[in-house]
Write an enzyme that holds these catalytic residues in place. Structure first.
Site, PDB file in Angstrom:
ATOM      1  CG  ASP A   1      -1.972   0.447   1.348  1.00 33.30           C
ATOM      2  OD1 ASP A   1      -2.802   1.242  -0.211  1.00 33.30           O
ATOM      3  OD2 ASP A   1      -2.539   1.387   2.262  1.00 33.30           O
TER       4      ASP A   1
ATOM      5  CE  LYS B   1      -2.980   4.771   0.812  1.00 29.48           C
ATOM      6  NZ  LYS B   1      -4.465   4.058   0.556  1.00 29.48           N
TER       7      LYS B   1
ATOM      8  CG  ASN C   1      -0.034   4.196   3.702  1.00 25.85           C
ATOM      9  OD1 ASN C   1      -1.168   4.734   4.415  1.00 25.85           O
ATOM     10  ND2 ASN C   1      -0.905   3.634   3.190  1.00 25.85           N
TER      11      ASN C   1
END
Length: 66
Positions: A46, A48, A51
């Site tokens: 994840d 991105k 994050n």
């Protein structure tokens, strides 16, 4: 409990624009972090800007709220 990261999300820094040297610095940190996770058989799926948190000293931390 979640730690406080004074620099905030990478997303906020990307909106205001980054110079090439900072992009290289942050990219190298992300590469090193993902390499470390991979060497420990952890897959981080994840990635991105929301994050990636910025510490006060300019280094990053990968997080995931999911």
């Amino acid at each position: 409990m979640l730690d406080f990261y004074q620099g905030g999300e990478m997303f906020a820094h990307c909106e205001s624009g980054l110079d090439e040297s900072r992009v290289r610095f942050y990219s190298a940190q992300v590469e090193a972090a993902l390499g470390y996770l991979h060497s420990n058989s952890i897959i981080y799926r994840d990635l991105k800007p929301e994050n990636v948190m910025m510490c006060a000293d300019g280094y990053i931390k990968l997080i995931d709220f999911g």
